[in-house]
Scaffold this motif. Structure first.
Motif, PDB file in Angstrom:
ATOM      1  N   ARG A 159      68.114  57.841  49.257  1.00  0.00           N
ATOM      2  CA  ARG A 159      67.004  57.622  48.332  1.00  0.00           C
ATOM      3  C   ARG A 159      67.151  58.560  47.143  1.00  0.00           C
ATOM      4  O   ARG A 159      67.688  59.655  47.268  1.00  0.00           O
ATOM      5  N   GLN A 166      59.555  57.614  37.368  1.00  0.00           N
ATOM      6  CA  GLN A 166      60.533  56.564  37.638  1.00  0.00           C
ATOM      7  C   GLN A 166      60.804  56.370  39.130  1.00  0.00           C
ATOM      8  O   GLN A 166      60.782  55.259  39.639  1.00  0.00           O
ATOM      9  N   CYS A 167      61.078  57.464  39.826  1.00  0.00           N
ATOM     10  CA  CYS A 167      61.384  57.388  41.256  1.00  0.00           C
ATOM     11  C   CYS A 167      60.693  58.529  42.001  1.00  0.00           C
ATOM     12  O   CYS A 167      61.274  59.145  42.896  1.00  0.00           O
ATOM     13  N   TYR A 169      58.445  58.398  44.136  1.00  0.00           N
ATOM     14  CA  TYR A 169      58.154  58.014  45.518  1.00  0.00           C
ATOM     15  C   TYR A 169      59.414  57.824  46.355  1.00  0.00           C
ATOM     16  O   TYR A 169      59.340  57.594  47.554  1.00  0.00           O
ATOM     17  N   CYS A 171      63.262  56.052  45.315  1.00  0.00           N
ATOM     18  CA  CYS A 171      63.832  54.725  45.060  1.00  0.00           C
ATOM     19  C   CYS A 171      65.057  54.487  45.937  1.00  0.00           C
ATOM     20  O   CYS A 171      65.836  55.404  46.204  1.00  0.00           O
ATOM     21  N   GLY A 172      65.264  53.248  46.345  1.00  0.00           N
ATOM     22  CA  GLY A 172      66.551  52.850  46.877  1.00  0.00           C
ATOM     23  C   GLY A 172      67.577  52.860  45.755  1.00  0.00           C
ATOM     24  O   GLY A 172      67.239  52.893  44.568  1.00  0.00           O
ATOM     25  N   GLU A 175      67.350  50.004  43.116  1.00  0.00           N
ATOM     26  CA  GLU A 175      66.218  50.204  42.214  1.00  0.00           C
ATOM     27  C   GLU A 175      66.495  51.341  41.238  1.00  0.00           C
ATOM     28  O   GLU A 175      66.164  51.247  40.044  1.00  0.00           O
ATOM     29  N   ALA A 176      67.097  52.421  41.741  1.00  0.00           N
ATOM     30  CA  ALA A 176      67.411  53.559  40.873  1.00  0.00           C
ATOM     31  C   ALA A 176      68.399  53.164  39.779  1.00  0.00           C
ATOM     32  O   ALA A 176      68.299  53.620  38.637  1.00  0.00           O
ATOM     33  N   ASN A 178      68.675  50.066  38.522  1.00  0.00           N
ATOM     34  CA  ASN A 178      67.945  49.203  37.595  1.00  0.00           C
ATOM     35  C   ASN A 178      67.050  50.008  36.643  1.00  0.00           C
ATOM     36  O   ASN A 178      66.781  49.580  35.519  1.00  0.00           O
ATOM     37  N   LYS A 179      66.615  51.181  37.104  1.00  0.00           N
ATOM     38  CA  LYS A 179      65.764  52.033  36.269  1.00  0.00           C
ATOM     39  C   LYS A 179      66.573  53.008  35.410  1.00  0.00           C
ATOM     40  O   LYS A 179      66.004  53.856  34.726  1.00  0.00           O
ATOM     41  N   ASN A 184      74.465  52.710  41.805  1.00  0.00           N
ATOM     42  CA  ASN A 184      74.173  52.397  43.202  1.00  0.00           C
ATOM     43  C   ASN A 184      75.410  52.398  44.094  1.00  0.00           C
ATOM     44  O   ASN A 184      75.340  51.984  45.257  1.00  0.00           O
ATOM     45  N   SER A 217      68.421  58.963  33.053  1.00  0.00           N
ATOM     46  CA  SER A 217      68.013  59.961  34.045  1.00  0.00           C
ATOM     47  C   SER A 217      67.796  61.344  33.458  1.00  0.00           C
ATOM     48  O   SER A 217      67.175  62.197  34.077  1.00  0.00           O
TER      49      SER A 217
END
Length: 224
Positions: A159, A166-167, A169, A171-172, A175-176, A178-179, A184, A217
């Motif tokens: 994670r 952004q993350c 909480y 992120c997988g 998702e990370a 895509n943001k 990945n 990031s």
């Protein structure tokens, strides 16, 4: 996006060896609830670059204590170990008294005529580890990270956490990506083929990896 090659000064001739991570990657091993005894070995052939990490946490983490008793000859001449600095985009040749970290990966090479067995003893890591990854403004931040476990795990258990929304909480990896936070997939150097392979399924003991932070990031102080 271009992967970083091994240090040039000793890639061409192994006998001429004279030549901050802000992103945290949370890794959960498949098994093993608590820290316990860890003993692992690794075969290092001659004249081959290997991208490695530490599967155990040693009580003494100096280069001398971890590998100095395994590799024959003089460091800097008969063998060498390097780390990578994301900010300066440069390698650093380590001395015997410098410290190793499970959260970093290293290039290592030895120039004897036979295989060398690396061994490490210590403790296995607890269930969750946070690996800091450095970011660069407006550019891909290449981080050479370690895998701090002595057992395999699925990459999709990782994670990404950020100090921004952004993350925040966790992120997988898809998702990370895509943001615009972190790629990945990871990359690992295969010494047999002398090529990088994309790792998008499992992480393995002793392997080191390249993790790429993405331009968006920067300033979010993320963690893997």
């Amino acid at each position: 996006m271009h992967l970083i090659n091994a240090p040039r000064r000793i890639r061409s001739n192994a006998r001429k060896i004279d030549g901050s991570l802000l992103f945290v990657f949370c890794l959960w091993p498949i098994t093993g609830p608590a820290a316990n005894s860890c003993e692992e070995t690794y075969t290092l052939p001659p004249n081959q670059w290997h991208q490695i990490s530490l599967p155990c946490k040693p009580s003494n983490n100096s280069v001398r204590a971890v590998f100095g008793d395994n590799v024959k000859g003089q460091i800097g001449k008969d063998w060498a170990i390097f780390d990578y600095n994301t900010t300066s985009k440069s390698y650093r040749k380590l001395s015997l008294d410098q410290k190793l970290s499970q959260k970093k990966a290293y290039w290592i090479i030895q120039s004897s005529t036979s295989n060398t067995t690396l061994d490490i003893e210590g403790q296995s890591s607890s269930n969750t580890q946070s690996i800091p990854l450095e970011t660069l403004s407006g550019a891909t931040g290449w981080n050479m990270i370690g895998y701090p476990f002595n057992r395999d795990q699925a990459l999709n258990k990782s994670r990404v956490l950020t100090e921004t929304s952004q993350c925040s909480y966790g992120c997988g990896l898809d998702e990370a990506k895509n943001k615009g936070i972190v790629h990945n997939a990871l990359w690992h150097y295969n010494p047999a083929s002398k090529k990088y392979v994309i790792e998008n399924s499992n992480l393995s003991a002793w392997k080191g990896y390249w993790a790429a932070t993405i331009e968006d990031s920067h300033g979010s102080n993320p963690q893997l």
